[in-house]
Design an enzyme around this catalytic site. Structure first.
Site, PDB file in Angstrom:
ATOM      1  N   THR A   1       0.846  -1.187   0.000  1.00  0.00           N
ATOM      2  CA  THR A   1       0.000   0.000   0.000  1.00  0.00           C
ATOM      3  C   THR A   1       0.884   1.239   0.000  1.00  0.00           C
ATOM      4  O   THR A   1       1.904   1.279   0.691  1.00  0.00           O
ATOM      5  CB  THR A   1      -0.951   0.013   1.221  1.00  0.00           C
ATOM      6  OG1 THR A   1      -1.764   1.195   1.184  1.00  0.00           O
ATOM      7  CG2 THR A   1      -0.187  -0.030   2.527  1.00  0.00           C
TER       8      THR A   1
ATOM      9  N   HIS B   1       2.645 -11.420  14.398  1.00  0.00           N
ATOM     10  CA  HIS B   1       3.720 -11.954  15.239  1.00  0.00           C
ATOM     11  C   HIS B   1       3.486 -13.412  15.615  1.00  0.00           C
ATOM     12  O   HIS B   1       4.394 -14.083  16.119  1.00  0.00           O
ATOM     13  CB  HIS B   1       3.833 -11.112  16.513  1.00  0.00           C
ATOM     14  CG  HIS B   1       5.209 -11.072  17.107  1.00  0.00           C
ATOM     15  ND1 HIS B   1       6.204 -11.950  16.737  1.00  0.00           N
ATOM     16  CD2 HIS B   1       5.761 -10.264  18.047  1.00  0.00           C
ATOM     17  CE1 HIS B   1       7.304 -11.690  17.428  1.00  0.00           C
ATOM     18  NE2 HIS B   1       7.058 -10.665  18.232  1.00  0.00           N
TER      19      HIS B   1
END
Length: 430
Positions: free
Chosen positions: A350, A402
């Site tokens: 993006t 994560h």
């Protein structure tokens, strides 16, 4: 026998739509292929067309109603189908007779004016056009049947705008200058006059399906993933110099400009091959490593952000990538992206820099576990070999899940991107 017009299959994971606009009203006669209604979904807008001729007998869901796949939108009566067929056959026979007579006589007075209407790519009565194109055509007084679709696709907004000066029919020409006034007359409701001093005005606007879905998915991404963001900065000077040297030759050879996005797609693919867990997906207690590279490119559209996907980006060259990005941007503006364009994707890029963003934390596009954010290129003083120099710098951001990706891998991924962008020759020889 009546025929039900139903909500069609909307694509992967899309089960609901909203009735945006009825293009026909109850009692209207329709031909096979005529667009009846525009539907708004969480990903794209689409039209539902009649698969047969008839009369629109009743509308079951009004504008603004939410509907599901299979719901009946309207009922089409076939009572006039035979009459329509007779009229069509009569018109065809009359046209054939006129053509034959014209050939035999050498030239009829009206023949030269009618022949071009059947030449080239000009669509017939079942013309396909985007919702935006239909709206503009109505505003400008342009007949869609008179417009040739660009590149063999549906008639788009640009096609209509290009057709304005050459609107068919000489008698209609004097009225053309008045057409541009129509859109201006509709602007006051969108931008109302300033309220009287001291008056506190509020406006309540219903969220579009796409905006509501974006809101829901962004919240889900934050709730369902252990999302972190790591940053780095990259010296864009080498890329900017390369573009300056090669842009004219590239444009001439490939018919498209050389932007920075293709460099980052190439760099992202190379980095994903080094760190495959960032090109993965979590399914239950299993990690699905994907050894193909479908790169989503976030595009700002009128109805909200969309992410069309460049399939097999590792197999494409710079020109292929630039052409794909330009095509996505054009079709996002015209509303002609398809569900297939938006489906899937293994990693997303993006670019908030096109809007002036200096730094941001992009949000994951589930079920992907990584998204790369690009930002504004700005001249900044940096230290190089003991001296302060001015360089074209950009901040990079990588948001990652994560649960799958460790911080070390995320940092090294960004470092690899930085190395490739600062020395673009590595993308060719590595």
């Amino acid at each position: 026998m009546p025929t039900n017009i139903v909500v069609p299959e909307l694509g992967e994971s899309v089960v609901e739509a909203r009735v945006a606009k009825w293009l026909k009203k109850e009692g209207d006669a329709v031909s096979a292929g005529d667009a009846l209604v525009e539907l708004e979904t969480e990903k794209i807008d689409l039209e539902v067309s009649a698969d047969r001729a008839g009369v629109l007998a009743s509308i079951k869901h009004t504008e603004g109603a939410d509907v599901k796949v299979g719901d009946v939108l309207a009922v089409l009566e076939a009572s006039t189908s035979a009459q329509s067929a007779t009229v069509d056959k009569s018109a065809s026979a009359a046209s054939a007779t006129a053509d034959t007579a014209g050939d035999a006589a050498g030239a009829k007075a009206d023949k030269p004016a009618r022949t071009p209407a059947r030449d080239g790519n000009r669509p017939g009565p079942d013309v396909k056009a985007t919702p935006t194109a239909r709206n503009v055509a109505r505003e400008e007084g342009v007949t869609l049947q008179s417009i040739a679709p660009s590149a063999g696709r549906r008639v788009m907004k640009g096609d209509v705008l290009r057709a304005r000066p050459a609107a068919p029919g000489a008698p209609a020409a004097p009225a053309a200058p008045a057409a541009p006034a129509a859109p201006a007359a509709r602007k006051p409701p969108v931008s109302p006059a300033s309220p009287p001093a001291g008056e506190r005005v509020e406006q309540r606007v219903r969220m579009s399906k796409r905006r509501a879905t974006i809101a829901r998915r962004l919240v889900e991404a934050q709730h369902n993933a252990a999302m972190l963001t790591t940053f780095n900065e990259v010296d864009m000077t080498a890329i900017m110099d390369l573009r300056a040297r090669r842009k004219d030759a590239f444009q001439k050879q490939h018919g498209v400009g050389l932007g920075i996005a293709s460099f980052f797609v190439k760099a992202a693919v190379a980095a994903l091959k080094t760190f495959p867990q960032i090109n993965a997906e979590l399914q239950g207690d299993e990690i699905v490593l994907k050894h193909y590279y479908d790169i989503g490119m976030a595009v700002g559209a009128e109805g909200g952000l969309v992410v069309p996907v460049i399939r097999d980006a590792d197999q494409k060259n710079f020109a292929d990538i630039e052409l794909a990005i330009r095509d996505f941007a054009s079709r996002a503006e015209d509303g002609t992206l398809t569900l297939e364009d938006l489906k899937g994707g293994t990693f997303t890029i993006t670019n908030g820099g096109v809007f002036g963003s200096l730094m941001s934390t992009p949000i994951l596009n589930p079920p992907q576990v990584g998204i790369l954010g690009l930002h504004k290129i700005a001249d900044r003083p940096v230290a190089q070999k003991g001296q302060v120099v001015i360089r074209a710098m950009m901040y990079l951001a990588l948001s990652y899940d994560h649960r799958i990706v460790d911080g070390r891998e995320a940092v090294q991924f960004l470092v690899r991107i930085k190395e490739l962008i600062e020395d673009p020759a590595l993308m060719v020889i590595s």
